[in-house]
Design an enzyme around this catalytic site. Structure first.
Site, short mmCIF file in Angstrom:
data_model
loop_
_atom_site.label_atom_id
_atom_site.label_comp_id
_atom_site.label_asym_id
_atom_site.label_seq_id
_atom_site.Cartn_x
_atom_site.Cartn_y
_atom_site.Cartn_z
N CYS A 147 0.49 0.22 10.34
CA CYS A 147 0.09 -0.80 9.37
C CYS A 147 1.26 -1.53 8.71
CB CYS A 147 -0.80 -0.18 8.31
SG CYS A 147 -1.38 -1.41 7.14
N CYS A 183 -19.42 1.70 8.30
CA CYS A 183 -18.65 1.09 9.39
C CYS A 183 -17.42 1.96 9.57
CB CYS A 183 -18.26 -0.34 9.00
SG CYS A 183 -17.13 -1.11 10.16
N CYS A 220 0.29 4.84 6.97
CA CYS A 220 -0.36 4.65 8.29
C CYS A 220 0.65 3.99 9.23
CB CYS A 220 -1.61 3.79 8.15
SG CYS A 220 -2.74 4.41 6.88
N ARG A 237 -17.80 -3.25 17.50
CA ARG A 237 -17.03 -4.46 17.13
C ARG A 237 -15.69 -4.52 17.87
NH1 ARG A 237 -19.81 -6.55 12.86
NH2 ARG A 237 -21.23 -5.01 12.00
N CYS A 240 -16.08 -9.33 5.64
CA CYS A 240 -15.51 -8.02 5.33
C CYS A 240 -14.26 -8.24 4.49
CB CYS A 240 -15.18 -7.30 6.63
SG CYS A 240 -14.50 -5.67 6.31
N CYS A 246 -19.21 -6.61 3.53
CA CYS A 246 -18.61 -5.31 3.82
C CYS A 246 -17.30 -5.24 3.04
CB CYS A 246 -18.34 -5.23 5.33
SG CYS A 246 -17.44 -3.74 5.82
N CYS A 271 0.84 -1.20 0.00
CA CYS A 271 0.00 0.00 0.00
C CYS A 271 0.87 1.26 0.00
CB CYS A 271 -0.91 -0.01 1.22
SG CYS A 271 -1.99 1.42 1.28
S1 SF4 Z 1 -4.17 0.99 6.91
FE1 SF4 Z 1 -2.52 -0.02 5.74
S2 SF4 Z 1 -3.55 -0.83 3.93
FE2 SF4 Z 1 -4.94 0.69 4.84
S3 SF4 Z 1 -4.45 2.62 3.82
FE3 SF4 Z 1 -3.16 2.56 5.66
S4 SF4 Z 1 -1.22 1.64 4.95
FE4 SF4 Z 1 -2.76 1.19 3.40
#
Ligand code: SF4
Length: 385
Positions: free
Chosen positions: A61, A190, A58, A262, A98, A130, A54
């Site tokens: 993540c 959600c 974040c 949840r 989901c 979802c 990705c």
């Molecule tokens: S949480 Fe992870 S997968 Fe989702 S947008 Fe952020 S970096 Fe990408």
């Protein structure tokens, strides 16, 4: 009967969060019973239909391409694979699937068409479907709705203020815009967040203000406890206390009474007693399966044993809202517009995220050097032989 309010303030929510625990639990449990069956908990299955790679940053993540977390990425799953997984989930008591894809945003094209087909397929299995696919436009939300999507997940993660300490590649307003696009359809929303990222109690309350003042409020609010993954910027965060989790669940139940609260990531760290208190405080859904996208999760059998012990029953699908009808691709009214969601990039960088990115890059370089050394020594051995 408690009424749903949309004018909560941070001070009011903080006051609730910090009530003496027994009082907080009693109030939350009372509201829970007014709006829900306290002995029913929905079991949902989270499927990572496209893992890793990705472009976002974040900080929590492991799927962000810039960090190096030893995560094995996967291309988009096929429709038969998803169907097989959904059937397995249904057989073990899940009423909701989901599907998560590690994308910044939905892009029109063959992969999105494939996701639409997955949605049609699961809806026809009479399960709530979802998706969590990143940012999306109104047209994309309409197309998902037409395919039979029941819910779209897009978390706010934290308060607007603390969000900037965790993610720099898109803004809070981008998240709210996607939620708004989903709201223009009949798909339910959600949206929740994560605690234990280093935020203050004010930030937890701030996130709940943002969610509770949406009108309508989200139909589903996942509360995650951070699972600190090595290689991510938040790898050194201490596990969140169960008492914080119970307070967060109870406060969510009080300020968003109708929603499905949840219990999400971080359940492996919780005892059965801790989870039981969360159910008492108003949590009424868990995610099943040995993985939650990429982080560990309790085994389905263990969960079913816990349900038996606590006298809980898995919730049937479509209790809160009717099952959407699936429109086949050829009958669709909403054609692809090839639009991209607009997104703002705040002009700041997060030092911690930049450091993790650099560490990841160095680790990758080390790996390449190691592989070259190994290849060379194999070559030498061959020559000697
Ligand atoms: S949480 Fe992870 S997968 Fe989702 S947008 Fe952020 S970096 Fe990408």
């Amino acid at each position: 009967m408690s009424v749903t309010r949309h004018n909560w303030t941070k001070e009011e929510i903080l006051e609730i969060y910090n009530k003496p625990l027994m009082e907080l639990l009693y109030e939350a449990a009372t509201i829970h019973r007014e709006h829900h069956d306290p002995n029913t908990v929905q079991v949902s299955t989270l499927l990572s239909i496209k893992t890793g790679g990705c472009p976002e940053d974040c900080g929590y993540c492991p799927q962000a391409a810039r960090y190096h977390t030893d995560l094995e990425g996967n291309d988009l799953m096929t429709v038969p694979h998803v169907k097989a997984q959904a059937l397995r989930a249904k057989a073990s008591g899940s009423s909701r699937v989901c599907m998560g894809a590690a994308w910044r945003n939905v892009k029109d094209g063959p992969e999105f068409e494939q996701v639409l087909e997955m949605v049609r397929t699961i809806n026809k299995l009479d399960m709530e479907v979802c998706c969590t696919l990143g940012m999306l436009t109104e047209n994309q939300a309409q197309r998902l709705a037409e395919a039979g999507l029941y819910a779209y997940n897009h978390n706010l993660d934290s308060s607007e203020e603390y969000y900037k300490e965790v993610i720099s590649t898109r803004g809070y307003e981008d998240r709210l815009e996607t939620i708004d696009n989903v709201r223009k359809t009949n798909v339910t929303v959600c949206s929740g967040g994560i605690i234990g990222m280093g935020e203050k109690e004010e930030d937890r309350a701030g996130m709940l203000v943002a969610l509770a003042t949406l009108n309508p409020q989200p139909e589903s609010v996942p509360i995650n406890a951070l699972v600190a993954v090595e290689g991510t910027p938040l790898e050194d965060q201490q596990p969140v206390s169960i008492w914080d989790m119970i307070r967060m669940v109870a406060t969510t139940r009080i300020v968003i009474p109708e929603t499905q609260v949840r219990l999400s990531a971080g359940r492996t760290e919780m005892s059965r007693e801790g989870q039981a208190m969360c159910f008492f405080a108003g949590a009424n859904s868990i995610f099943a399966g040995d993985k939650l996208l990429t982080t560990p999760n309790p085994d389905v059998n263990e969960d079913m044993e816990m349900f038996k012990l606590l006298g809980l029953n898995p919730q049937k699908p479509f209790i809160k809202k009717m099952q959407p009808k699936t429109v086949e691709a050829e009958d669709s009214q909403f054609k692809s517009l090839g639009e991209k969601p607009k997104w703002s990039r705040p002009e700041h960088t997060i030092e911690r995220n930049e450091e993790a990115k650099k560490k990841g890059r160095d680790k990758k370089i080390d790996k390449v050097i190691q592989q070259a050394i190994e290849a060379e020594s194999k070559e030498e051995t061959k020559i000697k032989a």
